[in-house]
Motif scaffolding. Sequence first.
Motif, mmCIF file in Angstrom:
data_model
loop_
_atom_site.group_PDB
_atom_site.id
_atom_site.type_symbol
_atom_site.label_atom_id
_atom_site.label_comp_id
_atom_site.label_asym_id
_atom_site.label_seq_id
_atom_site.Cartn_x
_atom_site.Cartn_y
_atom_site.Cartn_z
ATOM 1 N N UNK A 41 0.833 -1.202 0.000
ATOM 2 C CA UNK A 41 0.000 0.000 0.000
ATOM 3 C C UNK A 41 0.870 1.256 0.000
ATOM 4 N N UNK A 42 1.909 1.260 0.808
ATOM 5 C CA UNK A 42 2.819 2.392 0.936
ATOM 6 C C UNK A 42 4.239 1.842 1.009
ATOM 7 N N UNK A 43 5.175 2.498 0.360
ATOM 8 C CA UNK A 43 6.575 2.073 0.392
ATOM 9 C C UNK A 43 7.410 3.245 0.892
ATOM 10 N N UNK A 44 8.249 2.980 1.879
ATOM 11 C CA UNK A 44 9.070 4.034 2.465
ATOM 12 C C UNK A 44 8.309 4.896 3.441
ATOM 13 N N UNK A 45 7.279 4.320 4.068
ATOM 14 C CA UNK A 45 6.417 5.063 4.989
ATOM 15 C C UNK A 45 7.001 5.053 6.395
ATOM 16 N N UNK A 46 7.082 6.218 6.986
ATOM 17 C CA UNK A 46 7.519 6.345 8.380
ATOM 18 C C UNK A 46 6.337 6.932 9.154
ATOM 19 N N UNK A 47 5.823 6.225 10.175
ATOM 20 C CA UNK A 47 4.696 6.765 10.942
ATOM 21 C C UNK A 47 5.016 8.146 11.504
ATOM 22 N N UNK A 48 4.050 9.016 11.447
ATOM 23 C CA UNK A 48 4.195 10.385 11.923
ATOM 24 C C UNK A 48 3.131 10.634 12.981
ATOM 25 N N UNK A 49 3.510 10.953 14.214
ATOM 26 C CA UNK A 49 2.509 11.173 15.262
ATOM 27 C C UNK A 49 1.584 12.354 14.977
ATOM 28 N N UNK A 50 1.980 13.220 14.056
ATOM 29 C CA UNK A 50 1.137 14.366 13.698
ATOM 30 C C UNK A 50 0.023 13.975 12.731
ATOM 31 N N UNK A 51 0.211 12.844 12.004
ATOM 32 C CA UNK A 51 -0.768 12.405 11.008
ATOM 33 C C UNK A 51 -1.231 11.013 11.408
ATOM 34 N N UNK A 52 -2.504 10.902 11.760
ATOM 35 C CA UNK A 52 -3.049 9.636 12.217
ATOM 36 C C UNK A 52 -3.954 9.042 11.137
ATOM 37 N N UNK A 53 -3.592 7.868 10.650
ATOM 38 C CA UNK A 53 -4.443 7.143 9.700
ATOM 39 C C UNK A 53 -4.958 5.923 10.442
ATOM 40 N N UNK A 54 -6.271 5.764 10.505
ATOM 41 C CA UNK A 54 -6.841 4.598 11.184
ATOM 42 C C UNK A 54 -7.105 3.463 10.209
ATOM 43 N N UNK A 55 -7.850 3.747 9.182
ATOM 44 C CA UNK A 55 -8.263 2.761 8.191
ATOM 45 C C UNK A 55 -7.730 3.174 6.829
ATOM 46 N N UNK A 56 -7.258 2.209 6.044
ATOM 47 C CA UNK A 56 -6.794 2.514 4.700
ATOM 48 C C UNK A 56 -7.425 1.507 3.740
ATOM 49 N N UNK A 57 -7.851 1.989 2.582
ATOM 50 C CA UNK A 57 -8.504 1.142 1.591
ATOM 51 C C UNK A 57 -7.483 0.731 0.538
ATOM 52 N N UNK A 58 -7.410 -0.565 0.275
ATOM 53 C CA UNK A 58 -6.482 -1.100 -0.715
ATOM 54 C C UNK A 58 -7.015 -0.811 -2.113
ATOM 55 N N UNK A 59 -6.162 -0.291 -2.973
ATOM 56 C CA UNK A 59 -6.573 0.011 -4.342
ATOM 57 C C UNK A 59 -6.640 -1.246 -5.204
ATOM 58 N N UNK A 60 -6.073 -2.348 -4.727
ATOM 59 C CA UNK A 60 -6.092 -3.596 -5.490
ATOM 60 C C UNK A 60 -7.330 -4.428 -5.187
ATOM 61 N N UNK A 61 -7.572 -4.734 -3.906
ATOM 62 C CA UNK A 61 -8.701 -5.600 -3.559
ATOM 63 C C UNK A 61 -9.926 -4.828 -3.067
ATOM 64 N N UNK A 62 -9.759 -3.542 -2.738
ATOM 65 C CA UNK A 62 -10.883 -2.717 -2.300
ATOM 66 C C UNK A 62 -11.295 -2.930 -0.852
ATOM 67 N N UNK A 63 -10.545 -3.740 -0.127
ATOM 68 C CA UNK A 63 -10.890 -3.996 1.272
ATOM 69 C C UNK A 63 -10.112 -3.060 2.184
ATOM 70 N N UNK A 64 -10.511 -3.046 3.436
ATOM 71 C CA UNK A 64 -9.948 -2.105 4.396
ATOM 72 C C UNK A 64 -8.983 -2.784 5.352
ATOM 73 N N UNK A 65 -7.934 -2.069 5.683
ATOM 74 C CA UNK A 65 -6.961 -2.511 6.672
ATOM 75 C C UNK A 65 -6.814 -1.395 7.688
ATOM 76 N N UNK A 66 -6.439 -1.769 8.892
ATOM 77 C CA UNK A 66 -6.260 -0.756 9.926
ATOM 78 C C UNK A 66 -4.816 -0.769 10.414
ATOM 79 N N UNK A 67 -4.344 0.383 10.780
ATOM 80 C CA UNK A 67 -3.029 0.521 11.376
ATOM 81 C C UNK A 67 -3.169 0.186 12.849
ATOM 82 N N UNK A 68 -2.313 -0.711 13.348
ATOM 83 C CA UNK A 68 -2.290 -0.930 14.787
ATOM 84 C C UNK A 68 -1.163 -0.074 15.357
ATOM 85 N N UNK A 69 -0.954 -0.160 16.633
ATOM 86 C CA UNK A 69 0.012 0.742 17.259
ATOM 87 C C UNK A 69 1.448 0.227 17.198
ATOM 88 N N UNK A 70 1.639 -1.033 16.821
ATOM 89 C CA UNK A 70 2.992 -1.575 16.824
ATOM 90 C C UNK A 70 3.320 -2.204 15.484
#
Length: 75
Positions: A41-70
């Motif tokens: 979904x993302x390559x070279x992504x570094x989590x940023x505490x200023x930007x919170x993404x909870x759910x992300x939609x896959x452009x390939x399968x159309x399903x949703x994934x969530x970011x966990x804390x670890x």
Amino acid sequence: MKEWKLQPGQDIGMPVSAKSVTFDYDPEGYIVRCAHCDESLLVGYRPDPEVLINNIKCDTCGRFSRFDETPSQRP
């Protein structure tokens, strides 16, 4: 680069499409993978505490994934 396989998510709240996410590429960041189809979904992504993404939609399968804390620490 480390890999971060997300957890399955639901279409609730404010899901974000993977193709709409812009970030500063970080060579030490993560390859973020879909929980369902394992697509990158993302390559070279570094989590940023200023930007919170909870759910992300896959452009390939159309399903949703969530970011966990670890994110995984697999190289």
